[in-house]
Motif scaffolding. Structure first.
Motif, short mmCIF file in Angstrom:
data_model
loop_
_atom_site.label_atom_id
_atom_site.label_comp_id
_atom_site.label_asym_id
_atom_site.label_seq_id
_atom_site.Cartn_x
_atom_site.Cartn_y
_atom_site.Cartn_z
N GLN A 176 10.02 -84.21 36.81
CA GLN A 176 9.43 -84.56 35.51
C GLN A 176 9.06 -83.31 34.72
O GLN A 176 9.33 -83.22 33.51
N LEU A 177 8.45 -82.34 35.39
CA LEU A 177 8.02 -81.12 34.72
C LEU A 177 9.20 -80.37 34.12
O LEU A 177 9.14 -79.92 32.97
N THR A 178 10.28 -80.26 34.86
CA THR A 178 11.48 -79.59 34.35
C THR A 178 12.00 -80.31 33.11
O THR A 178 12.35 -79.67 32.10
N ARG A 179 12.05 -81.63 33.17
CA ARG A 179 12.56 -82.41 32.04
C ARG A 179 11.67 -82.22 30.80
O ARG A 179 12.19 -82.06 29.68
N LEU A 180 10.36 -82.21 30.99
CA LEU A 180 9.45 -82.05 29.86
C LEU A 180 9.58 -80.67 29.24
O LEU A 180 9.50 -80.52 28.01
N ILE A 181 9.78 -79.64 30.07
CA ILE A 181 9.97 -78.29 29.52
C ILE A 181 11.27 -78.22 28.74
O ILE A 181 11.34 -77.61 27.66
N GLU A 182 12.32 -78.87 29.24
CA GLU A 182 13.58 -78.93 28.50
C GLU A 182 13.37 -79.58 27.14
O GLU A 182 13.84 -79.08 26.11
N GLU A 183 12.64 -80.70 27.12
CA GLU A 183 12.38 -81.40 25.88
C GLU A 183 11.53 -80.55 24.95
O GLU A 183 11.72 -80.56 23.72
N GLY A 184 10.58 -79.81 25.53
CA GLY A 184 9.75 -78.94 24.72
C GLY A 184 10.55 -77.81 24.09
O GLY A 184 10.36 -77.47 22.91
N ILE A 185 11.46 -77.23 24.85
CA ILE A 185 12.31 -76.16 24.32
C ILE A 185 13.20 -76.69 23.20
O ILE A 185 13.39 -76.02 22.17
N ASN A 186 13.73 -77.88 23.36
CA ASN A 186 14.64 -78.45 22.37
C ASN A 186 13.92 -79.02 21.15
O ASN A 186 14.56 -79.29 20.13
N HIS A 187 12.61 -79.18 21.24
CA HIS A 187 11.84 -79.72 20.12
C HIS A 187 11.74 -78.69 19.01
O HIS A 187 11.46 -77.51 19.25
N GLU A 188 11.96 -79.12 17.77
CA GLU A 188 11.85 -78.22 16.62
C GLU A 188 10.40 -78.19 16.14
O GLU A 188 9.99 -78.97 15.29
N GLY A 189 9.64 -77.28 16.71
CA GLY A 189 8.24 -77.16 16.38
C GLY A 189 7.45 -76.74 17.60
O GLY A 189 8.02 -76.40 18.64
N PHE A 190 6.13 -76.73 17.50
CA PHE A 190 5.27 -76.29 18.59
C PHE A 190 5.16 -77.37 19.66
O PHE A 190 4.87 -78.52 19.36
N SER A 191 5.36 -76.97 20.91
CA SER A 191 5.28 -77.91 22.03
C SER A 191 4.16 -77.50 22.97
O SER A 191 4.16 -76.39 23.49
N LEU A 192 3.21 -78.41 23.19
CA LEU A 192 2.14 -78.17 24.14
C LEU A 192 2.41 -78.99 25.40
O LEU A 192 2.53 -80.21 25.35
N ILE A 193 2.52 -78.29 26.54
CA ILE A 193 2.72 -78.95 27.82
C ILE A 193 1.61 -78.50 28.76
O ILE A 193 1.59 -77.36 29.21
N ASN A 194 0.66 -79.39 29.01
CA ASN A 194 -0.42 -79.09 29.94
C ASN A 194 0.01 -79.53 31.34
O ASN A 194 0.53 -80.63 31.52
N VAL A 195 -0.18 -78.67 32.32
CA VAL A 195 0.30 -78.96 33.67
C VAL A 195 -0.85 -78.84 34.67
O VAL A 195 -1.47 -77.79 34.79
#
Length: 288
Positions: A176-195
């Motif tokens: 799940q964490l890997t997938r969320l980071i991928e989505e965050g990288i591909n997002h056009e804008g600021f991505s906050l991922i708290n782990v």
């Protein structure tokens, strides 16, 4: 295309055995490979604390900043070279205490940067003091009778500040964490991922078993809509912030870079920024 192994280097992490940060490092490396990056396309900027060491453990451009200032540095790197994928990383103390002001303004500014917070709910590097994420009653060296302060909710703050991408994961859930980071990288804008990243040495309360018993995975709710900001806020409050998955995403708001008039897509390093003597004299004359 680079593989996961190509984002490794020969520097051995000196985190405590069992630290959740190992998994976060692996997830970043896997995500970078999965989205098709090369090591020279990635810049990892880190702050102070145990988590701050991560920029030296990944085969990419790295910058180890000062306490609480990871986001100004990361945003500066992105503005100087839009071609780089920029990942900022720090702990809950770095991002939600001394750096909280920068976090809020980076969220509302919406530069195309992915910010990964390693949340262990304690100050680990300085040997175990209360952090803004520690629960009320939490006993540490700095609060021997238990913390009397309320726990900060970064997810609620992020939504309130106008975040366009908010996610949360658990270091044990590498997939799940890997997938969320991928989505965050591909997002056009600021991505906050708290782990959630357990500190096995100083935090004997928020352990791996404790998180497994208390976490609510959003995948359990097939009707959950991550584009619904009100629903996202309600779900955060219902679970007391103990949820994982993609919590909210707004794909309609443009990134900061796309809103700046005349901001070139080409990085400064590749632009011709030389000026002629005549242009220089004209600029100087404006200040006379």
């Amino acid at each position: 295309m680079a593989t996961f192994k190509e984002f490794r280097n020969n520097v051995k992490p000196n985190w405590c055995p069992g630290c959740g940060d190992f998994s976060i490092q692996a997830a970043i490396q896997r995500a970078a490979a999965n989205v098709g990056l090369e090591p020279e396309n990635l810049a990892v900027i880190s702050g102070i604390g145990c988590s701050g060491r991560i920029s030296g453990y990944i085969n990419a451009y790295g910058f180890h900043g000062i306490h609480g200032r990871v986001l100004p540095i990361a945003q500066g790197v992105k503005l100087a070279n839009r071609e780089l994928t920029v990942i900022a990383s720090g702990g809950d103390g770095d991002g939600f205490a001394i750096g909280m002001g920068h976090t809020v303004h980076a969220i509302r500014r919406n530069l195309n940067v992915t910010y990964i917070v390693m949340d262990n709910q304690i100050y680990g590097l300085t040997k175990g003091q209360t952090s803004p994420r520690s629960a009320e009653g939490f006993k540490t060296k700095s609060t021997p009778e238990g913390s009397i302060e309320s726990t900060l909710s970064p997810l609620e703050i992020a939504l309130s500040a106008g975040a366009t991408f908010v996610a949360q994961s658990f270091s044990s859930d590498l997939k799940q964490l890997t997938r969320l980071i991928e989505e965050g990288i591909n997002h056009e804008g600021f991505s906050l991922i708290n782990v959630f990243s357990p500190c096995v040495t100083f935090n004997k309360i928020n352990t791996y078993d404790w998180f497994k018993e208390n976490i609510v995975n959003l995948e359990q709710f097939p009707d959950y809509d991550p584009t619904n900001r009100v629903q996202a806020m309600n779900k955060i409050m219902e679970t007391n912030g103990m949820l994982t998955g993609l919590i909210y995403q707004n794909k309609t708001r443009k990134s900061y870079e796309d809103l700046v008039t005349g901001f070139k897509a080409e990085g400064l390093a590749k632009q011709n920024i030389k000026i002629t003597p005549e242009e220089f004299e004209k600029l100087v004359a404006e200040f006379k």
